[in-house]
Design a protein around this motif. Structure first.
Motif, PDB file in Angstrom:
ATOM      1  N   THR A  96      -1.731  50.891   9.484  1.00 32.56           N
ATOM      2  CA  THR A  96      -0.345  50.416   9.507  1.00 32.56           C
ATOM      3  C   THR A  96       0.020  50.020   8.091  1.00 32.56           C
ATOM      4  N   GLU A  97       0.971  50.724   7.502  1.00 30.22           N
ATOM      5  CA  GLU A  97       1.310  50.500   6.098  1.00 30.22           C
ATOM      6  C   GLU A  97       2.114  49.219   5.906  1.00 30.22           C
ATOM      7  N   LYS A  98       1.914  48.618   4.727  1.00 36.32           N
ATOM      8  CA  LYS A  98       2.735  47.475   4.349  1.00 36.32           C
ATOM      9  C   LYS A  98       4.148  47.955   4.068  1.00 36.32           C
ATOM     10  N   PRO A  99       5.153  47.104   4.331  1.00 36.57           N
ATOM     11  CA  PRO A  99       6.531  47.526   4.047  1.00 36.57           C
ATOM     12  C   PRO A  99       6.765  47.634   2.539  1.00 36.57           C
ATOM     13  N   VAL A 100       7.754  48.402   2.148  1.00 34.14           N
ATOM     14  CA  VAL A 100       8.141  48.591   0.758  1.00 34.14           C
ATOM     15  C   VAL A 100       9.385  47.754   0.475  1.00 34.14           C
ATOM     16  N   VAL A 101       9.366  47.061  -0.670  1.00 34.18           N
ATOM     17  CA  VAL A 101      10.531  46.276  -1.102  1.00 34.18           C
ATOM     18  C   VAL A 101      11.542  47.238  -1.718  1.00 34.18           C
ATOM     19  N   ARG A 102      12.597  47.517  -0.969  1.00 32.77           N
ATOM     20  CA  ARG A 102      13.593  48.479  -1.446  1.00 32.77           C
ATOM     21  C   ARG A 102      14.640  47.846  -2.355  1.00 32.77           C
ATOM     22  N   GLU A 103      14.916  46.577  -2.149  1.00 33.02           N
ATOM     23  CA  GLU A 103      15.983  45.920  -2.919  1.00 33.02           C
ATOM     24  C   GLU A 103      15.631  44.446  -3.103  1.00 33.02           C
ATOM     25  N   ILE A 104      15.954  43.928  -4.303  1.00 32.00           N
ATOM     26  CA  ILE A 104      15.741  42.510  -4.596  1.00 32.00           C
ATOM     27  C   ILE A 104      17.086  41.908  -4.996  1.00 32.00           C
ATOM     28  N   LYS A 105      17.529  40.940  -4.215  1.00 29.85           N
ATOM     29  CA  LYS A 105      18.801  40.282  -4.477  1.00 29.85           C
ATOM     30  C   LYS A 105      18.548  38.904  -5.084  1.00 29.85           C
ATOM     31  N   ILE A 106      19.422  38.503  -6.008  1.00 31.82           N
ATOM     32  CA  ILE A 106      19.343  37.189  -6.651  1.00 31.82           C
ATOM     33  C   ILE A 106      20.580  36.402  -6.251  1.00 31.82           C
ATOM     34  N   ASP A 107      20.362  35.207  -5.755  1.00 35.45           N
ATOM     35  CA  ASP A 107      21.486  34.399  -5.272  1.00 35.45           C
ATOM     36  C   ASP A 107      21.384  32.982  -5.831  1.00 35.45           C
ATOM     37  N   GLY A 108      22.480  32.456  -6.357  1.00 38.74           N
ATOM     38  CA  GLY A 108      22.533  31.064  -6.807  1.00 38.74           C
ATOM     39  C   GLY A 108      22.318  30.867  -8.294  1.00 38.74           C
ATOM     40  N   ASN A 109      22.028  31.926  -9.031  1.00 36.83           N
ATOM     41  CA  ASN A 109      21.784  31.775 -10.479  1.00 36.83           C
ATOM     42  C   ASN A 109      23.085  31.748 -11.252  1.00 36.83           C
ATOM     43  N   LEU A 171      16.001  36.283  -3.422  1.00 34.50           N
ATOM     44  CA  LEU A 171      15.555  35.059  -4.092  1.00 34.50           C
ATOM     45  C   LEU A 171      16.724  34.083  -4.119  1.00 34.50           C
ATOM     46  N   LYS A 172      16.582  32.998  -3.384  1.00 33.52           N
ATOM     47  CA  LYS A 172      17.604  31.961  -3.337  1.00 33.52           C
ATOM     48  C   LYS A 172      17.236  30.886  -4.341  1.00 33.52           C
ATOM     49  N   ILE A 173      18.111  30.671  -5.339  1.00 33.88           N
ATOM     50  CA  ILE A 173      17.807  29.755  -6.444  1.00 33.88           C
ATOM     51  C   ILE A 173      18.757  28.561  -6.409  1.00 33.88           C
ATOM     52  N   SER A 174      18.166  27.391  -6.502  1.00 31.69           N
ATOM     53  CA  SER A 174      18.927  26.155  -6.641  1.00 31.69           C
ATOM     54  C   SER A 174      18.600  25.591  -8.023  1.00 31.69           C
ATOM     55  N   GLU A 175      19.518  25.764  -8.961  1.00 37.09           N
ATOM     56  CA  GLU A 175      19.205  25.463 -10.361  1.00 37.09           C
ATOM     57  C   GLU A 175      19.130  23.967 -10.671  1.00 37.09           C
ATOM     58  N   GLU A 176      19.979  23.183 -10.056  1.00 40.26           N
ATOM     59  CA  GLU A 176      20.069  21.754 -10.335  1.00 40.26           C
ATOM     60  C   GLU A 176      20.450  21.545 -11.806  1.00 40.26           C
ATOM     61  N   LYS A 177      20.499  20.288 -12.228  1.00 42.00           N
ATOM     62  CA  LYS A 177      20.913  19.993 -13.603  1.00 42.00           C
ATOM     63  C   LYS A 177      19.716  20.091 -14.558  1.00 42.00           C
ATOM     64  N   LYS A 178      20.022  20.224 -15.831  1.00 39.99           N
ATOM     65  CA  LYS A 178      18.983  20.324 -16.838  1.00 39.99           C
ATOM     66  C   LYS A 178      18.309  18.962 -17.021  1.00 39.99           C
ATOM     67  N   VAL A 179      16.996  18.963 -17.086  1.00 38.62           N
ATOM     68  CA  VAL A 179      16.236  17.732 -17.272  1.00 38.62           C
ATOM     69  C   VAL A 179      15.318  17.922 -18.479  1.00 38.62           C
ATOM     70  N   LEU A 180      15.490  17.088 -19.506  1.00 41.15           N
ATOM     71  CA  LEU A 180      14.703  17.195 -20.719  1.00 41.15           C
ATOM     72  C   LEU A 180      13.719  16.030 -20.845  1.00 41.15           C
ATOM     73  N   ILE A 181      12.792  16.180 -21.772  1.00 37.31           N
ATOM     74  CA  ILE A 181      11.802  15.126 -22.010  1.00 37.31           C
ATOM     75  C   ILE A 181      12.490  13.959 -22.727  1.00 37.31           C
TER      76      ILE A 181
END
Length: 806
Positions: A96-109, A171-181
């Motif tokens: 039983t073959e592994k599925p193939v990733v046909r498309e990669i969507k980016i959300d939230g960037n 890929l669902k991305i939640s960027e949030e605010k920038k945090v520096l040292i």
């Protein structure tokens, strides 16, 4: 995080009858069948199988084959079955073959482009789905955000099954605010303050310009390297047992920043004990010891030790022993807190250079690179020769990188030299502009090629066009004429410029020849012939001429001169030095024909020092020109300072002896203030209230600069400077102020005229320099320390140009 892959299972399903037959060892495999595979070829699977048609069926072998198929990575389930036939059994592997990733969507960037996220993400479109790759990809995207300061960013993956069995990944991305040292703190440090430790780190704390400099951004790899840098600081100050812990990164409760804590256990400080040598010694122990920077009784430094090993190795390598092994045997005395060293030498066999192989040059001819080699094929090996060859290649300015490495040669005692270069653009288009109340707007442009035709020829075509300036120049120079060490070149030019007090037009040409006396010392001879026209003298200058205070310039003249110069350059990287010196002296003798008669001598020195965060340089120049044969020095040949290349903050050619009327006592603010308030009477005022800049026979000026990087990646640098200089009639007057009063008559009106030499003019300021695609850009603002009434702006002067730095 949502995991989309299901648990992979490996099963071996065999008929009960098969077990008996297999153990009996009497069943033969008559056929092997592969089924269930849609994308992976059956031949790929068969190649992994241990069992073949005609083999006896054995459970252990079937189990090994199942594992081998699974290790291909293409399948999420593998089963084995057998069917009894007339002559034996048919063995079937169902996959039983592994599925193939046909498309990669980016959300939230929003802060990072989708293309950069896809580049960082391990899985790619049309790749087989892998839980390992998915997990790795999510971590890399998370790190991508962390490295940009988005420490709180969350990255989640989800999938949707397509009708064909493959999947679409999101890929669902939640960027949030920038945090520096916000804070870097240390625990256990006693010898060095927190401030000292922070200075050696590349990671910094957040500050007002973090949005430009990227300071305060948390990068895991950089912070780990900072641990090594801190340890080096201790090692180089005798703390050989120091322990620097892993950085602890915590986010503040209000999530406004990060706190980095680094623990340090310092240990005791050690000094250098006795130093001795043994093994294959080619020099006396006294000579070897004299080459070392390590000294008995001084605080031990690991960096100094490494440098000494390199120095000792090079001594042997320059004698042909390329593979000498210098082993520093150490002995620690914990009671005395000293480390003693015995340098053990194994010289090995003498090595000779074999072939020189050149690669990477698509434009530059091989011979241009070969002539920069400081050794020849067949010569005895030389480490210094290799280093100087690389430096010479980089100093050409043709390459971004030049690597010179050795490799196994045609015999055991021979080494090939592989020279690999990465070329860069050597053609430049440069422009510059400036504005002053004296010169108006001036624009200039040039096209230069420092590696013309790939032969190392230097060709230039330039023009300067402005309201008061016109310059045209074409020239070519061969630094290795006929493949020799001689430099030969020629220029043809025509210039016309409206100076403050006259217009000068020159048409001429030159022939130049030079020869290197060593790697750092060069000579150059230049013969030039010029036809000059001086016209449009200002009324102020005519007044001074009429009163006998200034010698009238010749309307037409010719100059036939020869210049001899000697230049010494010991800088580390000539296009942008950080250490070393440039010294030059030159003398021009005019009188080989022509009508001009003068001798001009100039001495110039620039020294560069690497300092904290940048480079400090000090430049000084002194010059003198004098006439002979009963002729005065032409006014246009004299020294005039001021402007971006001499004394910044002062207009070009205004740091010079000048003559004018004593108008300051007649009208507050001087002549220029009078003109601004009474523009209609300007022409009427000129005959009486005129100022003429007449140049000096002597000059001296200095420039002190501190250049530091602002954005290293972009090549943007800042500069702080201090300038001082003057030109005068005599060398003795350069550093003094001389004012003599002469009564004269202008027209029918008696006027008191002033013959004035300004004292040394000084300025300070700041600027920016950027190695732009069009050439080095300079934007600098100079502020006069002692502005002259009616000439200089006390608030300062802004200048910019694109072209070579001095």
């Amino acid at each position: 995080m949502v995991w989309i892959s299901k648990q992979v299972t490996i099963t071996a399903v065999l008929l009960l009858s098969l077990y008996g037959i297999a153990f009996a060892g009497s069943e033969t495999i008559t056929e092997i069948v592969i089924k269930g595979n849609r994308k992976v070829e059956s031949s790929v699977i068969r190649n992994t199988l241990k069992l073949r048609t005609g083999d006896l069926l054995a459970i252990e072998s079937v189990d090994e084959d199942i594992r081998a198929i699974y290790k291909l990575g293409y399948f999420q389930d593998v089963k084995a079955e057998s069917v009894k036939g007339d002559a034996g059994v048919i063995l079937m592997y169902a996959v039983t073959e592994k599925p193939v990733v046909r498309e990669i969507k980016i959300d939230g960037n929003k802060e990072i482009a989708a293309d950069k996220i896809r580049e960082a993400f391990t899985l790619k479109p049309n790749a087989i789905m892998s839980a390992t790759d998915l997990n790795s990809g999510v971590k890399k995207v998370k790190k991508l955000y962390t490295d940009q300061g988005y420490y709180l960013a969350e990255v989640n993956a989800s999938s949707v099954k397509r009708p064909d069995g493959d999947i679409t990944l999101t890929l669902k991305i939640s960027e949030e605010k920038k945090v520096l040292i916000k804070t870097i703190r240390f625990e256990g440090n006693k010898t060095f303050s927190a401030r000292k430790l922070k200075k050696v780190m590349e990671t910094g704390e957040k500050w007002i310009l973090s949005w430009i400099t990227d300071a305060g951004t948390y990068k895991e790899e950089v912070l780990k390297n900072d641990v090594a840098l801190i340890a080096d600081l201790y090692y180089n100050n005798g703390y050989v047992n120091v322990k620097v812990g892993e950085p602890k990164v915590e986010i503040l409760p209000d999530k406004s920043g990060l706190v980095v804590t680094i623990g340090i256990t310092e240990g005791d400080q050690f000094r250098t004990g006795s130093i001795s040598f043994k093994g294959d010694l080619l020099e006396s122990k006294e000579i070897l010891a004299g080459k070392l920077k390590l000294k008995t009784g001084e605080v031990f430094s690991r960096t100094v030790l490494r440098g000494d090993i390199s120095v000792l190795t090079d001594i042997y390598a320059d004698k042909g022993y390329a593979f000498t092994n210098v082993n520093p045997l150490s002995a620690i005395d914990f009671q005395k807190k000293t480390i003693s060293f015995t340098f053990e030498f194994e010289k090995g066999e003498k090595i000779y250079f074999d072939r020189i192989n050149i690669s990477g040059n698509t434009k530059t001819r091989d011979k241009v690179i070969r002539r920069e080699m400081r050794f020849a094929e067949g010569e005895l090996f030389s480490a210094t020769g290799l280093k100087k060859s690389k430096q010479s290649l980089m100093n050409l300015g043709y390459f971004e990188q030049a690597n010179v490495a050795i490799a196994k040669g045609s015999a055991a005692n021979r080494q090939h030299v592989n020279v690999e270069v990465k070329e860069k653009a050597t053609g430049t288009f440069s422009i510059g502009a400036g504005y002053s109340s004296l010169d108006g707007i001036v624009g200039q442009g040039s096209v230069q090629q420092t590696n013309f035709l790939g032969l190392g020829l230097k060709a230039n075509l330039s023009a300067s066009l402005g309201g008061k300036t016109q310059t045209y120049n074409v020239g070519i120079t061969d630094p290795h004429f006929l493949d020799s060490k001689w430099t030969l070149g020629t220029d043809i030019y025509r210039t016309q410029r409206d100076f403050t007090d006259f217009t000068r037009r020159v048409t001429g040409g030159d022939i130049k020849a030079g020869y290197p006396l060593s790697d750092t010392l060069n000579t150059l001879w230049v013969y030039k012939y010029e036809d000059k026209v001086i016209s449009k003298e200002s009324q102020a200058l005519l007044n001074q001429i009429a009163n006998g205070l200034v010698t009238a310039p010749e309307a037409t003249s010719t100059t036939s001169s020869i210049t001899a110069s000697l230049t010494r350059n010991t800088t580390d990287y000539r296009p942008d030095p950080t250490r070393g010196m440039i010294n030059s002296v030159s003398t021009e003798f005019a009188g080989l024909g022509g009508t001009s008669r003068f001798v001009r001598s100039i001495a110039n020195t620039t020294v560069f020092f690497p300092v904290k965060w940048g480079t400090f340089s000090l430049r000084g120049e002194i010059g003198y020109i004098g006439g002979y044969g009963g002729k005065d020095v032409p006014i246009d040949e004299k020294f005039y300072l001021g402007g971006i290349n001499t004394v910044r903050g002062y207009a070009s050619r205004t740091v010079s002896p000048y003559r004018d009327t004593e108008i300051d006592k007649i009208y507050p603010g001087g002549f220029f203030a009078f003109e601004q308030k009474h523009p209609i009477g300007k022409d009427l005022v000129h005959p009486i209230f005129g100022r003429a800049f007449t140049g000096g026979n002597a000059e001296a000026f200095m420039n002190a600069e501190y250049v530091f990087p602002i954005i290293k990646e972009a090549g943007l640098k800042g500069v702080l400077f201090f300038d001082a200089g003057n030109s005068s009639e005599n060398i003795g007057d350069i550093f003094s102020s001389v004012r003599s009063v002469t009564d004269g008559i202008v027209g029918t009106r008696p006027v008191q005229l002033i013959h004035s030499f300004a004292s040394v003019q000084a300025s300070y300021g700041f600027g920016f320099r950027w190695f732009s695609p069009m050439g080095p850009l300079r934007i600098e603002y100079g502020i006069p320390l002692n502005p002259r009434t009616g000439v200089d702006k006390a608030s300062g002067k802004l200048e910019f140009a694109i072209g070579g730095f001095f």
